[in-house]
Scaffold this motif. Structure first.
Motif, PDB file in Angstrom:
ATOM      1  N   GLU A  75       4.320 -14.933  -1.420  1.00  0.00           N
ATOM      2  CA  GLU A  75       4.333 -14.121  -2.623  1.00  0.00           C
ATOM      3  C   GLU A  75       4.087 -12.394  -2.087  1.00  0.00           C
ATOM      4  O   GLU A  75       3.638 -11.647  -2.615  1.00  0.00           O
ATOM      5  CB  GLU A  75       3.180 -14.138  -3.406  1.00  0.00           C
ATOM      6  CG  GLU A  75       3.206 -15.622  -4.053  1.00  0.00           C
ATOM      7  CD  GLU A  75       4.024 -15.759  -5.294  1.00  0.00           C
ATOM      8  OE1 GLU A  75       4.688 -14.861  -5.681  1.00  0.00           O
ATOM      9  OE2 GLU A  75       4.152 -16.779  -5.792  1.00  0.00           O
ATOM     10  N   THR A  76       4.278 -12.422  -0.694  1.00  0.00           N
ATOM     11  CA  THR A  76       4.203 -10.884  -0.202  1.00  0.00           C
ATOM     12  C   THR A  76       5.631 -10.301  -0.166  1.00  0.00           C
ATOM     13  O   THR A  76       5.652  -9.057  -0.034  1.00  0.00           O
ATOM     14  CB  THR A  76       3.720 -10.961   1.450  1.00  0.00           C
ATOM     15  OG1 THR A  76       4.898 -11.769   1.939  1.00  0.00           O
ATOM     16  CG2 THR A  76       2.459 -11.463   1.611  1.00  0.00           C
ATOM     17  N   GLY A 131      -0.739  -3.161  -3.983  1.00  0.00           N
ATOM     18  CA  GLY A 131      -0.926  -4.163  -2.823  1.00  0.00           C
ATOM     19  C   GLY A 131      -0.357  -5.474  -2.896  1.00  0.00           C
ATOM     20  O   GLY A 131       0.190  -5.728  -4.229  1.00  0.00           O
ATOM     21  N   VAL A 132      -0.474  -6.382  -1.962  1.00  0.00           N
ATOM     22  CA  VAL A 132       0.073  -7.759  -2.351  1.00  0.00           C
ATOM     23  C   VAL A 132      -1.156  -8.746  -2.672  1.00  0.00           C
ATOM     24  O   VAL A 132      -2.054  -8.352  -2.355  1.00  0.00           O
ATOM     25  CB  VAL A 132       0.845  -8.161  -1.220  1.00  0.00           C
ATOM     26  CG1 VAL A 132       2.274  -7.490  -0.919  1.00  0.00           C
ATOM     27  CG2 VAL A 132      -0.038  -8.050   0.043  1.00  0.00           C
ATOM     28  N   PRO A 133      -0.794  -9.830  -3.247  1.00  0.00           N
ATOM     29  CA  PRO A 133       0.486 -10.161  -3.586  1.00  0.00           C
ATOM     30  C   PRO A 133       1.193  -9.471  -4.803  1.00  0.00           C
ATOM     31  O   PRO A 133       0.430  -8.863  -5.772  1.00  0.00           O
ATOM     32  CB  PRO A 133       0.371 -11.525  -3.948  1.00  0.00           C
ATOM     33  CG  PRO A 133      -0.932 -11.728  -4.378  1.00  0.00           C
ATOM     34  CD  PRO A 133      -1.985 -10.898  -3.665  1.00  0.00           C
ATOM     35  N   PRO A 179       8.895  -9.746  19.024  1.00  0.00           N
ATOM     36  CA  PRO A 179       7.546  -9.665  18.863  1.00  0.00           C
ATOM     37  C   PRO A 179       7.510  -8.628  17.746  1.00  0.00           C
ATOM     38  O   PRO A 179       8.463  -8.100  17.062  1.00  0.00           O
ATOM     39  CB  PRO A 179       6.763  -8.804  20.157  1.00  0.00           C
ATOM     40  CG  PRO A 179       7.917  -8.407  20.625  1.00  0.00           C
ATOM     41  CD  PRO A 179       9.166  -9.046  20.413  1.00  0.00           C
ATOM     42  N   GLN A 180       6.160  -8.482  17.036  1.00  0.00           N
ATOM     43  CA  GLN A 180       6.056  -7.338  15.828  1.00  0.00           C
ATOM     44  C   GLN A 180       6.224  -6.253  16.614  1.00  0.00           C
ATOM     45  O   GLN A 180       5.138  -6.160  17.444  1.00  0.00           O
ATOM     46  CB  GLN A 180       4.915  -7.969  15.180  1.00  0.00           C
ATOM     47  CG  GLN A 180       4.908  -9.260  14.470  1.00  0.00           C
ATOM     48  CD  GLN A 180       3.878  -9.411  13.416  1.00  0.00           C
ATOM     49  OE1 GLN A 180       3.080  -8.340  12.819  1.00  0.00           O
ATOM     50  NE2 GLN A 180       3.478 -10.545  12.863  1.00  0.00           N
ATOM     51  N   ALA A 236       1.738  -1.704   7.077  1.00  0.00           N
ATOM     52  CA  ALA A 236       1.033  -2.696   7.750  1.00  0.00           C
ATOM     53  C   ALA A 236       0.653  -3.760   6.891  1.00  0.00           C
ATOM     54  O   ALA A 236       0.702  -4.950   6.976  1.00  0.00           O
ATOM     55  CB  ALA A 236       0.159  -2.042   8.783  1.00  0.00           C
ATOM     56  N   ALA A 237      -0.281  -3.087   6.008  1.00  0.00           N
ATOM     57  CA  ALA A 237      -1.020  -3.992   4.769  1.00  0.00           C
ATOM     58  C   ALA A 237       0.165  -4.846   3.997  1.00  0.00           C
ATOM     59  O   ALA A 237       0.156  -6.029   3.842  1.00  0.00           O
ATOM     60  CB  ALA A 237      -1.813  -3.050   3.997  1.00  0.00           C
ATOM     61  N   LEU A 238       1.110  -4.122   3.724  1.00  0.00           N
ATOM     62  CA  LEU A 238       2.094  -4.904   2.606  1.00  0.00           C
ATOM     63  C   LEU A 238       2.810  -6.225   3.402  1.00  0.00           C
ATOM     64  O   LEU A 238       3.141  -7.053   2.875  1.00  0.00           O
ATOM     65  CB  LEU A 238       3.042  -3.971   2.379  1.00  0.00           C
ATOM     66  CG  LEU A 238       2.685  -3.271   0.914  1.00  0.00           C
ATOM     67  CD1 LEU A 238       3.969  -2.164   0.747  1.00  0.00           C
ATOM     68  CD2 LEU A 238       2.498  -4.001  -0.214  1.00  0.00           C
ATOM     69  N   PHE A 239       3.041  -5.907   4.627  1.00  0.00           N
ATOM     70  CA  PHE A 239       3.858  -6.885   5.182  1.00  0.00           C
ATOM     71  C   PHE A 239       3.086  -7.792   6.249  1.00  0.00           C
ATOM     72  O   PHE A 239       3.341  -8.463   7.372  1.00  0.00           O
ATOM     73  CB  PHE A 239       4.992  -6.375   5.946  1.00  0.00           C
ATOM     74  CG  PHE A 239       5.900  -5.761   4.779  1.00  0.00           C
ATOM     75  CD1 PHE A 239       6.830  -6.634   4.095  1.00  0.00           C
ATOM     76  CD2 PHE A 239       5.906  -4.196   4.421  1.00  0.00           C
ATOM     77  CE1 PHE A 239       7.216  -6.241   2.967  1.00  0.00           C
ATOM     78  CE2 PHE A 239       6.539  -3.892   3.536  1.00  0.00           C
ATOM     79  CZ  PHE A 239       7.375  -4.581   2.773  1.00  0.00           C
ATOM     80  N   ASP A 240       1.645  -7.559   6.205  1.00  0.00           N
ATOM     81  CA  ASP A 240       0.710  -8.483   6.904  1.00  0.00           C
ATOM     82  C   ASP A 240       1.415  -8.092   8.339  1.00  0.00           C
ATOM     83  O   ASP A 240       1.491  -9.103   9.232  1.00  0.00           O
ATOM     84  CB  ASP A 240       0.727  -9.661   6.600  1.00  0.00           C
ATOM     85  CG  ASP A 240      -0.289 -10.490   7.277  1.00  0.00           C
ATOM     86  OD1 ASP A 240      -1.485  -9.925   7.637  1.00  0.00           O
ATOM     87  OD2 ASP A 240      -0.042 -11.777   7.233  1.00  0.00           O
ATOM     88  N   HIS A 241       1.335  -6.993   8.780  1.00  0.00           N
ATOM     89  CA  HIS A 241       1.999  -6.600  10.073  1.00  0.00           C
ATOM     90  C   HIS A 241       0.944  -6.442  11.091  1.00  0.00           C
ATOM     91  O   HIS A 241       0.078  -5.699  10.880  1.00  0.00           O
ATOM     92  CB  HIS A 241       2.987  -5.171  10.020  1.00  0.00           C
ATOM     93  CG  HIS A 241       4.005  -5.243  11.059  1.00  0.00           C
ATOM     94  ND1 HIS A 241       3.850  -4.147  11.966  1.00  0.00           N
ATOM     95  CD2 HIS A 241       5.204  -5.901  11.707  1.00  0.00           C
ATOM     96  CE1 HIS A 241       4.717  -4.192  12.869  1.00  0.00           C
ATOM     97  NE2 HIS A 241       5.436  -5.161  12.491  1.00  0.00           N
TER      98      HIS A 241
END
Ligand code: ZN
Ligand code: ZN
Ligand code: FE
Length: 753
Positions: free
Chosen positions: A98-99, A142-144, A396-397, A443-448
């Motif tokens: 759900e992200t 924010g997510v989700p 890598p990220q 970064a927060a949105l894509f759990d990066h």
């Protein structure tokens, strides 16, 4: 096959938040399939059971909801413990599900029909939307992606909306921003701090038609709007906004566009795309010249929210819709902020009470003979990702911070690259704040969690300084600006990691070169990992720092002096301190040597009298030169010849020929056309040789100059028989550089392993 044999079906692509599960549910009921569908971190997962499974799978491969993008459909046998008796949409599984967030989408045809239809809940309602359209990224906190994480959380669904939301058979099933007159956001007009109780659409239309400028709250920010057929209103807007010449974007209904623009079928399709970008279109019937002085194209967009539809309908003519901001600052998004900052620019406000969570400018695109090109990537296009080419599976990220003028950042994760929205000029403090916010937000949105960072070679850019502090102990890879342009163009075309070297014709503004001088007109030969500089434009001095960029006459003087045409320079620019800059040049004060193609455009434009004294916006001289070239007669224009000396593509013969033509009364339009063709040939010919000799596998065209379609076409013509890569979803200008930086960083990390 036993009774319990079914299929496990994996769908990858942009399949979350676009109504994919209800689509599967409907498809399953059509084919009598039982089982389940759910979202997980990899996409959508179906467990299906039934006689028509094969037909069901083939329908999954050929049909999709409008906003979905299906990359792959994979199947494998699956044995059910118990044959299912229903088809159910079940809870998401796994962390990171759900992200996925999809871009904002223009109002769909069904919703347009609703706002003009009989149902009182939606008739005339400015926030009508459904699973196939409406706000997404711009309302997201924010997510989700769930209603409570959007600015729609403030509105409680009425019973009717809740019923639509819960019904898998309804177009608004799980539509997070679902709303109607009874429960959703409201719009109102306001002038002199007093809200009006008149119908806001009629109120706004009357004001616009009487020549007022209105600040209108849209999807990703405020616009300043006025009647595009009213020269006084346009002049007032330009004066108040202190924006003398930069082209103003227009919003028009389809009949407006048909009347005032020449839109080929591909451009019409692009205008109607759910992304609803601004599309550059040649002028058909003239509108006031002041909309885009010296230009032959105007930027048009269709109404993309119900509010815009209702307003355009009430106005019945095209509107200027320019970014609602104080000159240089980011676009305004808040109601209070708008009153403070736009109060002196606008005569009134058309606002609403749904908050904009993410500031997004309008995207700008154009259709060329060679495909669609992005010029500014923003609303409707982000946060769409680009799949990384073959060979980057183990990437890598990475987080790349781009450059400073047309800044954007880029994240890589799970085989995808996310190039952020256009952020703007980081020298502006508020834009830099916005840049830092984008860093945190994405970064927060894509759990990066970046393992590697990339930035420009130029340590003085604020983007590079930010990268330095942000990377901490982790590797930070500085990437040469034009190598990044090359890599971005390769990535945009899915060029594999081991695809072999590509010749990069990089015609650009300025970028710090690997040798410490300023580059910008280069023929590079390279792959993602490394490059060499094969040819470059003969450097000229840029005198006076930033003034050298803003004042084209300075570049013209330096180029003319290089070929003993100094007296011509004196004659062409009698009002400028020509002697002074010569002095500065000879003593090396505030002077830099540069091979910039962008500054060569400025020099030629200045010689032809196109804004020689001052450019009021970046690229003005070059844009005017392109417009002039486009007005040249269609017959073959003999290209000007450039010379070669060692690795340099020299400009002496070019300026001698231009001045001779000018003296002989050759029309300026022809001179402009010959220059474009000549420059294209000067770089395309050696690029083609690199391919012919087997040293390169293809030619890539990148750099800000390739927004220029005349130049692009001339290069494509000169490169007819070789594979050519051009920009598509990433801009050829500096807005695409972060994508290239991230891929170069990944390639270097992979090479080290
Ligand atoms: Zn819709
Ligand atoms: Zn409702
Ligand atoms: Fe650049």
């Amino acid at each position: 096959m036993s009774m319990r044999d079914g299929l496990r079906i994996r769908i990858r692509g942009q399949v979350q938040g676009v109504g994919y599960r209800p689509f599967v549910w409907q498809l399953a009921s059509r084919f009598g399939i039982k089982g389940t569908v759910l979202n997980d971190p990899e996409g959508v997962l179906i467990h299906g059971f039934g006689d028509a499974l094969a037909a069901f799978v083939s329908a999954l491969k050929t049909e999709k909801p409008p906003l979905a993008r299906v990359d792959t459909v994979e199947t494998e046998p699956f044995a059910f413990g118990e044959p299912p008796s229903d088809f159910l949409i079940v809870k998401s599984e796994g962390q990171g599900a759900e992200t996925a967030v999809t871009p904002d989408a223009a109002t769909c045809a069904d919703c347009v029909a609703d706002i003009y239809g009989p149902d009182p809940r939606r008739r005339g309602y400015a926030f009508t939307n459904c699973t196939d359209c409406g706000p997404r990224f711009t309302i997201l906190k924010g997510v989700p992606y769930d209603r409570k994480m959007t600015s729609m959380a403030a509105f409680r669904m009425c019973e009717d909306c809740a019923r639509e939301y819960e019904d898998p058979g309804d177009r608004r099933f799980h539509t997070q921003p679902v709303a109607c007159w009874n429960c959703g956001p409201k719009v109102w007009g306001e002038a002199d701090d007093v809200p009006t109780d008149e119908d806001p659409i009629q109120w706004a239309a009357q004001r616009l038609l009487s020549g007022n400028i209105l600040a209108i709250k849209g999807l990703g920010g405020f616009h300043l709007a006025c009647d595009a057929t009213n020269p006084e209103a346009i002049a007032t807007l330009r004066r108040r906004k202190n924006r003398p010449a930069k082209p103003l974007a227009l919003m028009g209904s389809p009949p407006d566009i048909e009347r005032y623009a020449r839109a080929d079928p591909a451009s019409l399709d692009l205008l109607k795309h759910p992304a609803a970008p601004i599309v550059l279109l040649p002028v058909a019937e003239a509108l006031p010249e002041d909309l885009a002085p010296g230009q032959t194209k105007l930027g048009w967009m269709l109404p993309y929210t119900p509010l815009h539809h209702l307003l355009m309908d009430a106005v019945g003519r095209p509107l200027v819709m320019t970014s609602g901001n104080v000159s240089g600052e980011p676009q305004v998004i808040g109601n209070e902020e708008a009153k403070q900052k736009l109060g002196h620019l606008a005569d009134g406000f058309l606002v609403h009470d749904r908050d904009i969570e993410r500031r997004l400018d309008d995207s700008v695109e154009q259709v060329t003979e060679h495909g669609i090109m992005s010029l500014r990537r923003a609303r409707g296009r982000v946060p769409e990702t680009l799949p990384l080419p073959d060979g980057f599976e183990r990437a890598p990220q990475v987080l790349a911070f781009g450059v400073h003028l047309k800044s954007a950042i880029c994240l890589t994760k799970n085989g995808q690259a996310l190039l952020s929205h256009h952020l703007g000029d980081l020298d502006e403090a508020l834009t830099f704040d916005e840049f830092c916010k984008a860093d945190t937000d994405y970064a927060a949105l894509f759990d990066h969690h970046p393992e590697v960072f990339a930035c420009d070679l130029h340590a003085g850019y604020r983007s590079s300084q930010h990268a330095e502090s942000r990377s901490g102990e982790k590797p930070l890879i500085p990437v040469q600006h034009h190598h990044a342009h090359l890599a971005a163009c390769m990535a945009d075309n899915g060029w594999p990691l081991n695809g072999g070297p590509v010749a990069g014709v990089i015609l650009d503004g300025l970028g710090l070169g690997a040798d410490g001088t300023i580059w910008g007109g280069e023929l590079l030969l390279g792959d993602y990992n490394d490059f060499s500089r094969e040819f470059f434009l003969e450097p000229a001095l840029l005198v006076g720092g930033d003034a050298a960029q803003r004042q084209p006459w300075r570049n013209a003087v330096m180029r003319l002096d290089m070929v003993d045409l100094g007296t011509t320079a004196d004659r062409l620019f009698p009002d400028q301190p020509v002697a002074l800059i010569r002095q500065a040049a000879s003593s090396g004060i505030n002077s830099f040597s540069s091979s910039s193609a962008g500054r060569l455009f400025d020099a030629v434009a200045a010689v032809l009298g196109l804004c020689p004294d001052q450019q009021s916006f970046e690229g003005e001289a070059a844009m005017r030169l392109e417009a002039l070239a486009a007005s040249a007669p269609e017959e073959f224009e003999h290209p000007y010849e450039f010379g070669r000396r060692g690795g340099q593509i020299t400009t002496a013969s070019l300026f001698e020929a231009i001045i001779a033509d000018q003296d002989n009364g050759v029309p300026a339009a022809s001179i402009a056309a010959r220059f474009h063709a000549g420059l294209a040939f000067a770089f395309a010919a050696p690029a083609k040789s690199l391919v012919a000799s087997g040293r390169a596998r293809a030619v890539a065209l990148s750099g800000g100059c390739f927004q220029n379609v005349t130049l692009l076409n001339a290069c494509m013509k000169a490169l007819q028989d070789v594979p050519v890569l051009i920009h598509r979803t990433s801009p050829a200008n500096d807005g695409g550089v972060a994508l290239g930086q991230s891929l170069v960083a990944v390639a270097r990390i992979i090479a080290e392993r």
